[in-house]
Write a protein that holds these residues in place. Structure first.
Motif, PDB file in Angstrom:
ATOM      1  N   GLY A 122       0.808  -1.212   0.000  1.00  0.00           N
ATOM      2  CA  GLY A 122       0.000   0.000   0.000  1.00  0.00           C
ATOM      3  C   GLY A 122       0.838   1.258   0.000  1.00  0.00           C
ATOM      4  N   PHE A 123       0.146   2.373  -0.163  1.00  0.00           N
ATOM      5  CA  PHE A 123       0.786   3.689  -0.133  1.00  0.00           C
ATOM      6  C   PHE A 123      -0.071   4.630   0.691  1.00  0.00           C
ATOM      7  CE2 PHE A 123      -1.649   3.303  -4.109  1.00  0.00           C
ATOM      8  CZ  PHE A 123      -2.532   4.370  -4.005  1.00  0.00           C
ATOM      9  N   GLY A 124       0.470   5.812   0.990  1.00  0.00           N
ATOM     10  CA  GLY A 124      -0.260   6.751   1.842  1.00  0.00           C
ATOM     11  C   GLY A 124      -0.458   6.172   3.225  1.00  0.00           C
ATOM     12  N   ALA A 125      -1.684   6.196   3.691  1.00  0.00           N
ATOM     13  CA  ALA A 125      -1.993   5.642   5.014  1.00  0.00           C
ATOM     14  C   ALA A 125      -1.774   4.141   5.077  1.00  0.00           C
ATOM     15  CB  ALA A 125      -3.434   5.965   5.395  1.00  0.00           C
ATOM     16  N   PHE A 126      -1.658   3.493   3.915  1.00  0.00           N
ATOM     17  CA  PHE A 126      -1.470   2.046   3.881  1.00  0.00           C
ATOM     18  C   PHE A 126      -0.033   1.644   3.555  1.00  0.00           C
ATOM     19  CE2 PHE A 126      -5.918   2.673   3.807  1.00  0.00           C
ATOM     20  CZ  PHE A 126      -6.440   1.593   4.500  1.00  0.00           C
ATOM     21  N   SER A 127       0.856   2.626   3.538  1.00  0.00           N
ATOM     22  CA  SER A 127       2.292   2.365   3.506  1.00  0.00           C
ATOM     23  C   SER A 127       2.746   2.127   4.940  1.00  0.00           C
ATOM     24  CB  SER A 127       3.023   3.583   2.931  1.00  0.00           C
ATOM     25  OG  SER A 127       4.369   3.623   3.346  1.00  0.00           O
ATOM     26  N   PRO A 128       3.620   1.151   5.193  1.00  0.00           N
ATOM     27  CA  PRO A 128       4.069   0.912   6.568  1.00  0.00           C
ATOM     28  C   PRO A 128       4.613   2.150   7.270  1.00  0.00           C
ATOM     29  CG  PRO A 128       4.704  -0.921   5.198  1.00  0.00           C
ATOM     30  CD  PRO A 128       4.128   0.120   4.273  1.00  0.00           C
ATOM     31  N   ASP A 129       5.256   3.041   6.510  1.00  0.00           N
ATOM     32  CA  ASP A 129       5.800   4.253   7.129  1.00  0.00           C
ATOM     33  C   ASP A 129       5.209   5.527   6.531  1.00  0.00           C
ATOM     34  OD1 ASP A 129       7.374   5.268   9.172  1.00  0.00           O
ATOM     35  OD2 ASP A 129       9.117   5.593   7.880  1.00  0.00           O
ATOM     36  N   GLY A 130       4.037   5.401   5.888  1.00  0.00           N
ATOM     37  CA  GLY A 130       3.297   6.570   5.438  1.00  0.00           C
ATOM     38  C   GLY A 130       3.805   7.240   4.174  1.00  0.00           C
TER      39      GLY A 130
END
Length: 235
Positions: A122-130
């Protein structure tokens, strides 16, 4: 058919071993293997299957790799669709196996409102580090491009093919060491799709990036190797 079964089993092993290590062992209390362990697990899946079935199918286990090899002149366009379908089927069955195992643990539920749900990308809020969508796209693009350069170089007829699987497995390990905090690491559309199908929600709606960026990077990597790096017989 043997080629397709080899790709099916190889991709199954990649998802089961790589994503399984993330789901079962990465955060195990006190003795978890962490990011480094997950990175190594993904590398080991490719390394082991490269030697187990690579001689049958070429050992792609990844739609982006198949497409990149086509761009590099090493793979036939007429086999692309069947390879990609076999890879996706193996990945989804592996994700289903992981889901069934996890379902045997009391209280198990996939929380698809959080980054990394069911080892999804994921990316954004669903990236592990945002990390943003743009940052995630760039990371997946660049890393897949270099992955193809390594694969094409390690398997070149002028290279030492006996250790190609080691180089490719270590390359995938390095890729994960870099990018787990950014996207939870894809560089493999089949791996991303399989986890997103079971996670659902936002991880599934973001899976497009983990098809587009790796395939674009693979196309460039294949083209660059063929045009700039590949050694000719006369050289």
């Amino acid at each position: 058919m043997k080629k397709l079964f080899a790709e099916f089993f190889g991709t199954y092993w990649l998802v089961f071993g790589g994503c399984g290590s993330a789901l079962f062992a990465a955060g195990y209390p006190d003795l978890g293997i962490g990011f480094a362990g997950v990175a190594l697990a993904f590398g080991l899946t490719v390394l082991t299957m490269a030697y187990a079935v690579g001689h049958i199918s070429g050992g792609h286990f990844n739609p982006a790799v198949s497409i990149g090899l086509w761009a590099g002149g090493r793979f036939s366009a007429k086999e692309l669709a069947s390879y990609i379908l076999s890879q996706c089927a193996g990945a989804i069955l592996a994700a289903g196996t992981l889901f069934l195992i996890l379902s045997g643990k009391p209280g198990f539920a996939i929380d698809n409102t959080k980054a990394g749900a069911f080892a999804s990308n994921g990316f954004g809020a669903f990236s592990p580090d945002g990390y943003s969508m743009g940052a995630a796209f760039l990371a997946e693009f660049v890393l897949t491009m270099f992955f193809l350069l390594i694969i094409l170089g390690a398997t070149d007829k002028f290279a030492n093919g006996k250790v190609a699987g080691v180089a490719i497995g270590l390359a995938l390990t390095l890729i994960h060491l870099v990018s787990i905090p950014i996207t939870n690491t894809s560089v493999n559309p089949a791996r991303s799709l399989s986890q997103a199908v079971f996670a659902g929600g936002e991880p599934l709606s973001q899976v497009w990036l983990f098809w587009v960026a790796p395939i674009a990077g693979a196309l460039l990597g294949g083209y660059l190797y063929k045009t700039l790096l590949q050694k000719n017989e006369t050289e």
